[in-house]
Design a protein around this motif. Sequence first.
Motif, PDB file in Angstrom:
ATOM      1  N   GLY A   1       0.793  -1.350  -0.018  1.00 15.17           N
ATOM      2  CA  GLY A   1      -0.114   0.077  -0.012  1.00 15.17           C
ATOM      3  C   GLY A   1       0.875   1.259   0.025  1.00 15.17           C
ATOM      4  N   ARG A   2       0.095   2.220   0.242  1.00 19.74           N
ATOM      5  CA  ARG A   2       0.708   3.695   0.294  1.00 19.74           C
ATOM      6  C   ARG A   2       0.195   4.463   1.543  1.00 19.74           C
ATOM      7  NH1 ARG A   2       1.373   6.525  -5.784  1.00 19.74           N
ATOM      8  NH2 ARG A   2       3.003   7.675  -4.491  1.00 19.74           N
ATOM      9  N   CYS A   3       0.683   5.749   1.748  1.00 15.96           N
ATOM     10  CA  CYS A   3       0.460   6.360   3.014  1.00 15.96           C
ATOM     11  C   CYS A   3      -1.350   6.754   2.514  1.00 15.96           C
ATOM     12  CB  CYS A   3       1.081   7.626   2.976  1.00 15.96           C
ATOM     13  SG  CYS A   3       2.957   7.211   3.483  1.00 15.96           S
ATOM     14  N   GLY A   4      -2.043   6.375   3.514  1.00 16.53           N
ATOM     15  CA  GLY A   4      -3.476   6.849   3.503  1.00 16.53           C
ATOM     16  C   GLY A   4      -4.281   6.073   2.363  1.00 16.53           C
ATOM     17  N   ASP A   5      -3.432   4.950   1.630  1.00 13.06           N
ATOM     18  CA  ASP A   5      -4.108   4.064   0.942  1.00 13.06           C
ATOM     19  C   ASP A   5      -3.710   2.521   1.290  1.00 13.06           C
ATOM     20  OD1 ASP A   5      -5.468   2.739  -1.264  1.00 13.06           O
ATOM     21  OD2 ASP A   5      -3.855   3.392  -2.669  1.00 13.06           O
ATOM     22  N   PRO A   6      -4.096   2.013   2.343  1.00 14.93           N
ATOM     23  CA  PRO A   6      -3.618   0.523   2.746  1.00 14.93           C
ATOM     24  C   PRO A   6      -3.865  -0.432   1.719  1.00 14.93           C
ATOM     25  CG  PRO A   6      -5.514   1.229   3.982  1.00 14.93           C
ATOM     26  CD  PRO A   6      -4.961   2.400   3.172  1.00 14.93           C
ATOM     27  N   GLY A   7      -3.184  -1.293   1.595  1.00 19.99           N
ATOM     28  CA  GLY A   7      -3.232  -2.625   0.674  1.00 19.99           C
ATOM     29  C   GLY A   7      -4.017  -3.635   1.487  1.00 19.99           C
ATOM     30  N   ALA A   8      -3.596  -4.808   1.033  1.00 14.86           N
ATOM     31  CA  ALA A   8      -4.302  -5.915   1.913  1.00 14.86           C
ATOM     32  C   ALA A   8      -3.324  -7.147   2.321  1.00 14.86           C
ATOM     33  CB  ALA A   8      -5.230  -6.576   0.943  1.00 14.86           C
ATOM     34  N   VAL A   9      -3.776  -7.877   3.386  1.00 15.01           N
ATOM     35  CA  VAL A   9      -2.860  -8.902   3.856  1.00 15.01           C
ATOM     36  C   VAL A   9      -3.588 -10.120   3.788  1.00 15.01           C
ATOM     37  CG1 VAL A   9      -1.563 -10.056   5.933  1.00 15.01           C
ATOM     38  CG2 VAL A   9      -1.776  -7.502   5.507  1.00 15.01           C
ATOM     39  N   HIS A  10      -2.806 -11.227   3.212  1.00 12.36           N
ATOM     40  CA  HIS A  10      -3.506 -12.483   3.049  1.00 12.36           C
ATOM     41  C   HIS A  10      -2.744 -13.436   3.560  1.00 12.36           C
ATOM     42  CE1 HIS A  10      -5.181 -10.085  -0.298  1.00 12.36           C
ATOM     43  NE2 HIS A  10      -4.012  -9.905  -0.767  1.00 12.36           N
ATOM     44  N   VAL A  11      -3.476 -14.698   4.197  1.00 13.33           N
ATOM     45  CA  VAL A  11      -2.864 -15.604   4.766  1.00 13.33           C
ATOM     46  C   VAL A  11      -3.444 -16.980   4.207  1.00 13.33           C
ATOM     47  CG1 VAL A  11      -2.435 -16.728   7.171  1.00 13.33           C
ATOM     48  CG2 VAL A  11      -2.708 -14.236   7.101  1.00 13.33           C
ATOM     49  N   SER A  12      -2.488 -18.180   3.951  1.00 17.01           N
ATOM     50  CA  SER A  12      -3.199 -19.281   3.610  1.00 17.01           C
ATOM     51  C   SER A  12      -2.375 -20.602   4.499  1.00 17.01           C
ATOM     52  CB  SER A  12      -2.485 -19.570   2.029  1.00 17.01           C
ATOM     53  OG  SER A  12      -3.101 -20.708   1.694  1.00 17.01           O
ATOM     54  N   THR A  13      -3.121 -21.361   4.843  1.00 15.38           N
ATOM     55  CA  THR A  13      -2.569 -22.458   5.501  1.00 15.38           C
ATOM     56  C   THR A  13      -2.505 -24.062   4.572  1.00 15.38           C
ATOM     57  OG1 THR A  13      -4.704 -22.955   6.308  1.00 15.38           O
ATOM     58  CG2 THR A  13      -3.151 -21.477   7.753  1.00 15.38           C
ATOM     59  N   ASP A  14      -2.915 -23.670   3.327  1.00 15.00           N
ATOM     60  CA  ASP A  14      -2.877 -24.948   2.711  1.00 15.00           C
ATOM     61  C   ASP A  14      -1.956 -24.611   1.279  1.00 15.00           C
ATOM     62  OD1 ASP A  14      -4.431 -23.297   1.033  1.00 15.00           O
ATOM     63  OD2 ASP A  14      -6.246 -24.448   1.138  1.00 15.00           O
ATOM     64  N   GLY A  15      -0.758 -23.786   1.301  1.00 17.57           N
ATOM     65  CA  GLY A  15      -0.246 -23.661   0.160  1.00 17.57           C
ATOM     66  C   GLY A  15      -0.601 -22.705  -0.913  1.00 17.57           C
ATOM     67  N   GLY A  16      -1.402 -21.833  -0.449  1.00 20.34           N
ATOM     68  CA  GLY A  16      -1.863 -20.867  -1.472  1.00 20.34           C
ATOM     69  C   GLY A  16      -3.204 -21.155  -2.392  1.00 20.34           C
ATOM     70  N   ARG A  17      -4.005 -22.418  -1.878  1.00 19.58           N
ATOM     71  CA  ARG A  17      -4.985 -22.788  -2.634  1.00 19.58           C
ATOM     72  C   ARG A  17      -6.310 -21.811  -2.143  1.00 19.58           C
ATOM     73  NH1 ARG A  17      -2.217 -27.445  -2.377  1.00 19.58           N
ATOM     74  NH2 ARG A  17      -2.762 -27.931  -0.352  1.00 19.58           N
ATOM     75  N   ARG A  18      -6.409 -21.465  -0.606  1.00 22.17           N
ATOM     76  CA  ARG A  18      -7.137 -20.810  -0.427  1.00 22.17           C
ATOM     77  C   ARG A  18      -6.673 -19.773   0.701  1.00 22.17           C
ATOM     78  NH1 ARG A  18      -9.495 -26.035   0.441  1.00 22.17           N
ATOM     79  NH2 ARG A  18      -8.514 -25.784   2.791  1.00 22.17           N
ATOM     80  N   TRP A  19      -7.303 -18.394   0.367  1.00 17.35           N
ATOM     81  CA  TRP A  19      -6.708 -17.497   1.374  1.00 17.35           C
ATOM     82  C   TRP A  19      -7.810 -16.934   2.049  1.00 17.35           C
ATOM     83  CZ3 TRP A  19      -1.546 -16.129   0.738  1.00 17.35           C
ATOM     84  CH2 TRP A  19      -0.791 -16.862  -0.491  1.00 17.35           C
ATOM     85  N   SER A  20      -7.289 -16.300   3.526  1.00 15.48           N
ATOM     86  CA  SER A  20      -8.203 -15.077   4.123  1.00 15.48           C
ATOM     87  C   SER A  20      -7.614 -13.884   3.744  1.00 15.48           C
ATOM     88  CB  SER A  20      -8.004 -15.515   5.812  1.00 15.48           C
ATOM     89  OG  SER A  20      -6.808 -15.554   5.992  1.00 15.48           O
ATOM     90  N   THR A  21      -8.375 -12.849   3.882  1.00 16.23           N
ATOM     91  CA  THR A  21      -7.921 -11.751   3.190  1.00 16.23           C
ATOM     92  C   THR A  21      -8.536 -10.398   4.396  1.00 16.23           C
ATOM     93  OG1 THR A  21      -7.762 -12.222   0.967  1.00 16.23           O
ATOM     94  CG2 THR A  21      -7.952  -9.852   1.711  1.00 16.23           C
ATOM     95  N   GLU A  22      -7.590  -9.701   4.765  1.00 20.05           N
ATOM     96  CA  GLU A  22      -7.882  -8.536   5.811  1.00 20.05           C
ATOM     97  C   GLU A  22      -7.337  -7.100   5.126  1.00 20.05           C
ATOM     98  OE1 GLU A  22     -10.108  -8.809   8.107  1.00 20.05           O
ATOM     99  OE2 GLU A  22      -9.995 -11.213   8.374  1.00 20.05           O
TER     100      GLU A  22
END
Length: 320
Positions: A95-116
């Motif tokens: 991201g940039r200042c005032g424009d946050p990006g996103a964080v993703h987490v996977s526990t199965d090697g990238g097949r499924r992701w949670s996004t925040e």
Amino acid sequence: MDRRSLLTAGLVAFLVVDLVLVVLALRSVAVPASGTPAPSGGSESRTVEPSQTPSRRPTPSPSTETTEASRPAVAPAVRVIAGVDGAVVWALDVGRCGDPGAVHVSTDGGRRWSTETAPGGLTRLRPADAERAFAVGGDDDCAFRLWDTADSAASWSEPRSAATAWGRDPEDPTLVHVPGGETGTPCRRSAEVLDLAGLGNGVASVACSDGTLRSTDDGGASWRTAGSVDGLAALALTGPGVGALAALDDGCDGVRVLVVADGEIGDGQCVGDERPRAGRVGLSLDAEGAWLVAGDSVLRAGTTDLATADFAVTGQWPRD
């Protein structure tokens, strides 16, 4: 002389004059005005004299002239991958200042992701496991800050000083934040910082847009060139002069992964057959192997011997 003799003499004089004129005419055809012998017919080649009038300068062939446009396109990383092991992997949309990006987490090697949503304009992410990680970047006022999470990015701590952390600046791609709260320009001649590896104790390395790998061991007070790679795009180091690099070069249709050992850069191998867009290349090492992001593809190598490792696609880059 009688009349008949006069007529005969006149006729002879006329014939002589006519013969002279014919000879002169033949000489004017056989010899050009320049004095150069006229070429004969048939297949004999002739030398053409250069024109005395100015001619257009020929345009150099693209195959013999190197231009800026022909060099592999690189850009500061906008996709960062950070693996924990063969199953757990984190991903960051920068991201940039005032424009946050996103964080993703996977526990199965990238097949499924949670996004925040990221807590700020993050440029660096370091996970410890599937739940815990810290990140650095700019807050709404572009102050360089540090956040941490203990629930897979669902919530984050209040921002605090990042004076002890390394990180790329969220607004100026030529700057990095160094321990002590200062900023520095590690790359030469205003080249951009594409990726950064902070190794602690004042040690770090950066990948520069001019293809150089630059390193410091005094907290950013000075930087030295540790190597150079055509199309250098990303790096992942486990120690000074140890790890791997990713590059986009004309000899590889995908991403070239190069091993760094004892401060020396190896030849590496070409992974994939599709060139990702600039900035969409990331590399991460863990104790079991490596993670590679190449455009929309997430790939895994299940061995630390990256010179010959097989990278397999395990998933796609997460969508918001």
